[in-house]
Design a protein around this motif. Structure first.
Motif, PDB file in Angstrom:
ATOM      1  N   ALA A 136       0.927  -1.137   0.092  1.00  0.00           N
ATOM      2  CA  ALA A 136       0.226   0.206  -0.074  1.00  0.00           C
ATOM      3  C   ALA A 136       0.784   1.369  -0.234  1.00  0.00           C
ATOM      4  O   ALA A 136       2.080   1.093   0.212  1.00  0.00           O
ATOM      5  N   LEU A 137       0.148   2.279  -0.081  1.00  0.00           N
ATOM      6  CA  LEU A 137       0.884   3.849  -0.154  1.00  0.00           C
ATOM      7  C   LEU A 137      -0.039   4.512   0.604  1.00  0.00           C
ATOM      8  O   LEU A 137      -1.159   4.550   0.694  1.00  0.00           O
ATOM      9  N   ALA A 138       0.423   5.685   1.075  1.00  0.00           N
ATOM     10  CA  ALA A 138       0.072   6.761   1.810  1.00  0.00           C
ATOM     11  C   ALA A 138       0.701   7.812   1.511  1.00  0.00           C
ATOM     12  O   ALA A 138       1.741   8.144   1.274  1.00  0.00           O
ATOM     13  N   VAL A 139      -0.131   9.023   1.525  1.00  0.00           N
ATOM     14  CA  VAL A 139       0.485  10.503   1.209  1.00  0.00           C
ATOM     15  C   VAL A 139       0.315  11.452   2.431  1.00  0.00           C
ATOM     16  O   VAL A 139      -0.575  11.209   3.275  1.00  0.00           O
ATOM     17  N   SER A 140       0.985  12.596   2.371  1.00  0.00           N
ATOM     18  CA  SER A 140       1.044  13.566   3.380  1.00  0.00           C
ATOM     19  C   SER A 140       0.866  14.708   3.152  1.00  0.00           C
ATOM     20  O   SER A 140       1.432  15.215   2.281  1.00  0.00           O
ATOM     21  N   HIS A 141       0.051  15.539   3.737  1.00  0.00           N
ATOM     22  CA  HIS A 141      -0.348  16.896   3.428  1.00  0.00           C
ATOM     23  C   HIS A 141       0.082  17.945   4.200  1.00  0.00           C
ATOM     24  O   HIS A 141      -0.048  19.131   4.120  1.00  0.00           O
ATOM     25  N   ASP A 142       0.856  17.453   5.446  1.00  0.00           N
ATOM     26  CA  ASP A 142       1.418  18.186   6.509  1.00  0.00           C
ATOM     27  C   ASP A 142       3.010  17.834   6.510  1.00  0.00           C
ATOM     28  O   ASP A 142       3.389  17.812   7.766  1.00  0.00           O
ATOM     29  N   GLU A 143       3.765  17.509   5.442  1.00  0.00           N
ATOM     30  CA  GLU A 143       5.129  17.350   5.552  1.00  0.00           C
ATOM     31  C   GLU A 143       5.547  16.285   6.305  1.00  0.00           C
ATOM     32  O   GLU A 143       6.425  16.352   7.104  1.00  0.00           O
ATOM     33  N   GLY A 144       4.835  15.206   6.423  1.00  0.00           N
ATOM     34  CA  GLY A 144       5.277  14.045   6.987  1.00  0.00           C
ATOM     35  C   GLY A 144       4.672  13.682   8.434  1.00  0.00           C
ATOM     36  O   GLY A 144       5.071  12.796   9.216  1.00  0.00           O
ATOM     37  N   TYR A 145       3.799  14.649   8.942  1.00  0.00           N
ATOM     38  CA  TYR A 145       3.367  14.359  10.384  1.00  0.00           C
ATOM     39  C   TYR A 145       2.024  13.475  10.390  1.00  0.00           C
ATOM     40  O   TYR A 145       1.918  13.102  11.449  1.00  0.00           O
ATOM     41  N   SER A 146       1.431  13.559   9.498  1.00  0.00           N
ATOM     42  CA  SER A 146       0.114  12.395   9.443  1.00  0.00           C
ATOM     43  C   SER A 146       0.168  12.162   7.783  1.00  0.00           C
ATOM     44  O   SER A 146       0.589  12.701   6.938  1.00  0.00           O
ATOM     45  N   TRP A 147      -0.658  10.873   7.539  1.00  0.00           N
ATOM     46  CA  TRP A 147      -0.696  10.311   6.522  1.00  0.00           C
ATOM     47  C   TRP A 147      -2.174   9.983   6.195  1.00  0.00           C
ATOM     48  O   TRP A 147      -2.976   9.451   6.862  1.00  0.00           O
ATOM     49  N   VAL A 148      -2.593  10.099   4.691  1.00  0.00           N
ATOM     50  CA  VAL A 148      -3.854   9.811   4.230  1.00  0.00           C
ATOM     51  C   VAL A 148      -3.832   8.502   3.437  1.00  0.00           C
ATOM     52  O   VAL A 148      -2.939   8.531   2.510  1.00  0.00           O
ATOM     53  N   ASP A 149      -4.669   7.899   3.669  1.00  0.00           N
ATOM     54  CA  ASP A 149      -4.658   6.580   3.082  1.00  0.00           C
ATOM     55  C   ASP A 149      -6.030   6.532   2.095  1.00  0.00           C
ATOM     56  O   ASP A 149      -6.097   5.174   1.730  1.00  0.00           O
ATOM     57  N   LYS A 150      -6.557   7.521   1.611  1.00  0.00           N
ATOM     58  CA  LYS A 150      -7.811   7.445   0.819  1.00  0.00           C
ATOM     59  C   LYS A 150      -7.218   7.345  -0.466  1.00  0.00           C
ATOM     60  O   LYS A 150      -7.426   8.273  -1.332  1.00  0.00           O
ATOM     61  N   LEU A 151      -6.674   6.356  -0.951  1.00  0.00           N
ATOM     62  CA  LEU A 151      -6.109   6.237  -2.211  1.00  0.00           C
ATOM     63  C   LEU A 151      -6.372   4.762  -2.777  1.00  0.00           C
ATOM     64  O   LEU A 151      -7.001   3.885  -2.294  1.00  0.00           O
ATOM     65  N   PRO A 152      -5.838   4.446  -4.178  1.00  0.00           N
ATOM     66  CA  PRO A 152      -6.167   3.310  -4.839  1.00  0.00           C
ATOM     67  C   PRO A 152      -5.455   1.925  -3.994  1.00  0.00           C
ATOM     68  O   PRO A 152      -4.635   1.423  -4.928  1.00  0.00           O
ATOM     69  N   ASN A 153      -5.770   1.672  -2.924  1.00  0.00           N
ATOM     70  CA  ASN A 153      -4.972   0.648  -2.311  1.00  0.00           C
ATOM     71  C   ASN A 153      -5.726  -0.637  -2.357  1.00  0.00           C
ATOM     72  O   ASN A 153      -7.183  -0.585  -2.198  1.00  0.00           O
ATOM     73  N   PRO A 154      -4.984  -1.793  -1.966  1.00  0.00           N
ATOM     74  CA  PRO A 154      -3.539  -1.821  -2.009  1.00  0.00           C
ATOM     75  C   PRO A 154      -2.978  -1.518  -3.395  1.00  0.00           C
ATOM     76  O   PRO A 154      -3.859  -2.056  -4.591  1.00  0.00           O
ATOM     77  N   ILE A 155      -1.975  -1.172  -3.586  1.00  0.00           N
ATOM     78  CA  ILE A 155      -1.518  -1.043  -4.985  1.00  0.00           C
ATOM     79  C   ILE A 155      -0.934  -2.365  -5.499  1.00  0.00           C
ATOM     80  O   ILE A 155      -0.889  -2.550  -6.820  1.00  0.00           O
ATOM     81  N   ILE A 156      -0.574  -3.208  -4.902  1.00  0.00           N
ATOM     82  CA  ILE A 156      -0.368  -4.667  -5.116  1.00  0.00           C
ATOM     83  C   ILE A 156      -1.026  -5.642  -4.288  1.00  0.00           C
ATOM     84  O   ILE A 156      -0.476  -5.540  -2.949  1.00  0.00           O
ATOM     85  N   SER A 157      -1.916  -6.351  -4.701  1.00  0.00           N
ATOM     86  CA  SER A 157      -2.684  -7.272  -3.692  1.00  0.00           C
ATOM     87  C   SER A 157      -2.415  -8.835  -3.532  1.00  0.00           C
ATOM     88  O   SER A 157      -2.375  -9.420  -2.671  1.00  0.00           O
ATOM     89  N   THR A 158      -1.661  -9.230  -4.688  1.00  0.00           N
ATOM     90  CA  THR A 158      -1.489 -10.786  -4.629  1.00  0.00           C
ATOM     91  C   THR A 158       0.095 -10.977  -5.289  1.00  0.00           C
ATOM     92  O   THR A 158       0.572 -10.240  -5.974  1.00  0.00           O
ATOM     93  N   PRO A 159       0.719 -11.847  -4.523  1.00  0.00           N
ATOM     94  CA  PRO A 159       2.176 -12.087  -5.138  1.00  0.00           C
ATOM     95  C   PRO A 159       2.263 -12.938  -6.351  1.00  0.00           C
ATOM     96  O   PRO A 159       1.032 -13.479  -6.915  1.00  0.00           O
ATOM     97  N   PRO A 160       3.346 -12.984  -7.151  1.00  0.00           N
ATOM     98  CA  PRO A 160       3.603 -14.107  -8.216  1.00  0.00           C
ATOM     99  C   PRO A 160       3.238 -15.326  -8.056  1.00  0.00           C
ATOM    100  O   PRO A 160       3.286 -15.768  -6.583  1.00  0.00           O
ATOM    101  N   LYS A 161       3.119 -16.226  -8.909  1.00  0.00           N
ATOM    102  CA  LYS A 161       2.984 -17.307  -8.746  1.00  0.00           C
ATOM    103  C   LYS A 161       4.181 -18.217  -8.076  1.00  0.00           C
ATOM    104  O   LYS A 161       5.316 -17.595  -8.434  1.00  0.00           O
ATOM    105  N   ASN A 162       3.966 -19.026  -7.303  1.00  0.00           N
ATOM    106  CA  ASN A 162       4.847 -19.853  -6.358  1.00  0.00           C
ATOM    107  C   ASN A 162       5.400 -19.104  -5.192  1.00  0.00           C
ATOM    108  O   ASN A 162       6.335 -19.353  -4.575  1.00  0.00           O
ATOM    109  N   TYR A 163       4.846 -17.815  -4.898  1.00  0.00           N
ATOM    110  CA  TYR A 163       5.254 -16.941  -3.783  1.00  0.00           C
ATOM    111  C   TYR A 163       4.251 -17.038  -3.001  1.00  0.00           C
ATOM    112  O   TYR A 163       3.015 -16.831  -3.167  1.00  0.00           O
ATOM    113  N   SER A 164       4.543 -16.921  -1.454  1.00  0.00           N
ATOM    114  CA  SER A 164       3.305 -17.158  -0.474  1.00  0.00           C
ATOM    115  C   SER A 164       3.169 -15.656  -0.158  1.00  0.00           C
ATOM    116  O   SER A 164       3.538 -14.642  -0.192  1.00  0.00           O
TER     117      SER A 164
END
Length: 608
Positions: A136-164
């Motif tokens: 997932a990713l998150a962004v900050s609008h106050d220079e790193g003191y808090s983080w917003v997660d209202k984004l298209p998360n998760p950005i990668i949701s499943t691993p490749p084949k043969n990986y747990s």
């Protein structure tokens, strides 16, 4: 991300950075092994450093933190800020488990000061309520003191084949013109590419670092072959390179240069879970079945002791790469609840490509693969002389500026036997430069945290014959429940010939940092060894030097102490047990927290 859970004031465990101190005394055991000039949270458990970065003149350090107790669990991101990376100020928790894709834990990740849509951005691994790992990713609008997660998360949701789905984590995002050029050769070039590394392992095969590519930081394309792969138990050099295991985590990429900026190499740092070491790999990119892999030219260890889960970043104002690592406890869990904390970060370290000129390549030993690389070579009538490269690693500049007392300052010290000093200290540093006489191989070292009868002591031993540095902990603590095995790492002194005729031993520069219960040793900017000790006697505060055979001269020997705290604004942290009224209040607040966690999390958004 949401941090509602942080406002629950669990008096038995958590001190809020903005909480008013009360008058109840600290438990004596809280300070017994507590360091002074090492980074730690106010209380409780910590592990990996996360997302060190500089945002508008302020350094931010996040870290894996359990606000609920002194054991691993309930992973949040703790947070502190600094103007110099030497002294720090606590901040409120930055990330908490809150939504469906990180409801159980917020695992490790990294940060970019200008990332998604130009905002400070962190990439991390979230653990779902089903125990699956997603990115997932998150962004900050106050220079790193808090983080917003209202984004298209998760950005990668499943691993490749043969990986747990339970073993692919710790995203590291970067840009690289060198990797761009390599992908251009296989028809996948895009100068706006971002690359993402993930730690993983293939069942019954070995550790893997996976590679993804993106142009927008949201939509990631998996490259069909690992960025780096090592079979289980593989070792580049049995003595000077660490072994690899079945799983790798915490990948970091850096292109490191020599101090004169004339030469640079691609470096990969990973954490190996079996030996709990941080191997580094330096190499070139090669094509492999339509994708790109890092082909090792040399492999070494960032630290041969208890320095793990490293995270580095480029400190642009000072034109340097700085790396941090987690140092866990080595106490078998003894009295940890009473102590009230566990874990710290090792000292920040500068890393670079170290080149040493005029090294004698006797019997062509450096032609073998190991933690070194021959850059150039020349031959005289009797010698082969090489330029030798390896990872440069040294304590970050300024650490000794925290010391307020110069205890010892001696030049040209020669002796045989043991010399103990009368000054007493638990937290100090030793900085010494030595000359070893040609043809001699003396065994020598340092004694720290010793009492007057040497019932307790820790010895740091350099053995030139065995090419090793050993921290002997057999008498480090009278508490036999503590771990007492030695910490050891390989170090070979170079032979130098400046004129192609005369051969001399390389000068030794040894730095030792002792901070109550942690020891860090650095030698010649290319070796590090870290461990933990737990002395029990009040007078185990003596230090000294020993030389078992003649042939060594301490050209300079400097000891500094009385270090300033790296958290100068921190108030009393560990309190006496809660009253019954506080326990009842805590119980209902906990119920409220878990109600929100289980039933009030937002639904999963549609992910493009």
């Amino acid at each position: 991300m949401a941090s509602d859970s942080y406002t629950i004031n669990m008096k038995d465990y958590t001190l809020l950075p903005n909480e008013e101190p009360n008058n109840r005394p600290l438990k004596p055991s809280f300070q017994t092994f507590r360091p002074i000039y090492h980074f730690q949270p106010p209380k409780n458990w910590m592990n990996d450093p996360n997302a060190p970065m500089l945002i508008n003149g302020t350094y931010h350090m996040y870290y894996q933190f359990n606000p609920w107790g002194v054991g691993w669990g309930n992973m949040h991101w703790g947070h502190a800020t600094s103007t110099d990376m030497l002294t720090w100020k606590d901040q409120p928790i930055a990330l908490s488990p809150s939504v469906y894709y990180d409801k159980s834990h917020v695992y490790s990740g990294m940060g970019i000061s200008k990332g998604y849509k130009g905002l400070p951005t962190i990439f991390y691994t979230g653990i779902t309520d089903h125990g699956r790992e997603v990115q997932a990713l998150a962004v900050s609008h106050d220079e790193g003191y808090s983080w917003v997660d209202k984004l298209p998360n998760p950005i990668i949701s499943t691993p490749p084949k043969n990986y747990s789905p339970n073993c692919w984590r710790d995203p590291y995002v970067f840009q690289s013109t060198v990797l761009d050029d390599a992908f251009a050769k296989v028809g996948k070039s895009n100068p706006e590419s971002y690359y993402l590394l993930l730690g993983s392992g293939e069942n019954n095969v070995g550790g893997r670092i996976l590679l993804y590519q993106s142009t927008d930081m949201v939509n990631w394309i998996y490259q069909p072959h690992p960025y780096f792969a090592a079979t289980d138990h593989y070792s580049f050099n049995k003595k000077f390179s660490p072994p690899f295991g079945p799983f790798l985590e915490m990948p970091n990429h850096a292109r490191l240069s020599t101090l004169d900026k004339k030469t640079s190499l691609e470096f990969l740092f990973v954490s190996e879970t079996r030996a709990t070491l941080v191997p580094w790999i330096a190499g070139d990119y090669v094509e492999h079945e339509g994708s790109i892999q890092l082909q090792p030219l040399m492999i070494g260890a960032l630290d041969w002791g208890m320095f793990y889960a490293s995270e580095q970043f480029y400190d642009e104002p000072n034109d340097r790469f700085v790396i941090w690592g987690w140092v866990t406890e080595d106490d078998n869990g003894v009295d940890r609840d009473a102590k009230g904390w566990a874990g710290m970060l090792g000292l920040p370290r500068e890393i670079y490509l170290l080149q040493t000129n005029n090294v004698v390549n006797r019997k062509k030993k450096y032609n073998e693969k190991g933690s070194w690389l021959i850059n150039e070579s020349k031959t005289t009538e009797s010698l082969e002389i090489v330029e030798l490269q390896t990872l440069g690693i040294r304590p970050m500049k300024g650490i000794n500026n925290l010391a307020q007392t110069l205890l010892v300052n001696i030049s040209n010290m020669k002796f045989q036997g043991m010399r103990m000093f009368t000054e007493q200290t638990k937290s100090f540093s030793i900085d010494t430069e030595l000359t070893i006489q040609n043809g001699m191989s003396p065994i020598f070292g340092f004694i720290v945290r010793a009492n007057s009868k040497h019932e307790e002591e820790t010895r740091i031993v350099y053995d030139q014959v065995k090419n090793e540095v050993r921290i002997i902990r057999q008498k480090s603590s009278l508490n036999r429940r503590m771990i007492h095995h030695d910490e050891v790492g390989p170090f070979e002194l170079y032979e130098i010939s400046n004129d192609g005729i005369r051969v001399d031993n390389e000068k030794l520069h040894i730095q030792v940092f002792v901070d109550n219960s942690i020891i860090e040793v650095f030698i010649n900017d290319r070796f590090a060894l870290t461990t933990r000790i737990y002395p029990t006697l009040d007078d185990s505060q003596l230090f000294g030097v020993f030389v078992e055979e003649p042939g060594v001269t301490f050209d300079s020997f400097v000891v500094r102490s009385n270090f300033k705290s790296v958290f100068p604004d921190r108030v009393s942290q560990r309190e006496e047990p809660m009253s019954w009224w506080e326990r009842i209040k805590w119980f209902f607040l906990s119920l409220f927290f878990w109600y929100k966690k289980l039933f009030a999390s937002p639904a999963a958004p549609d992910v493009p």
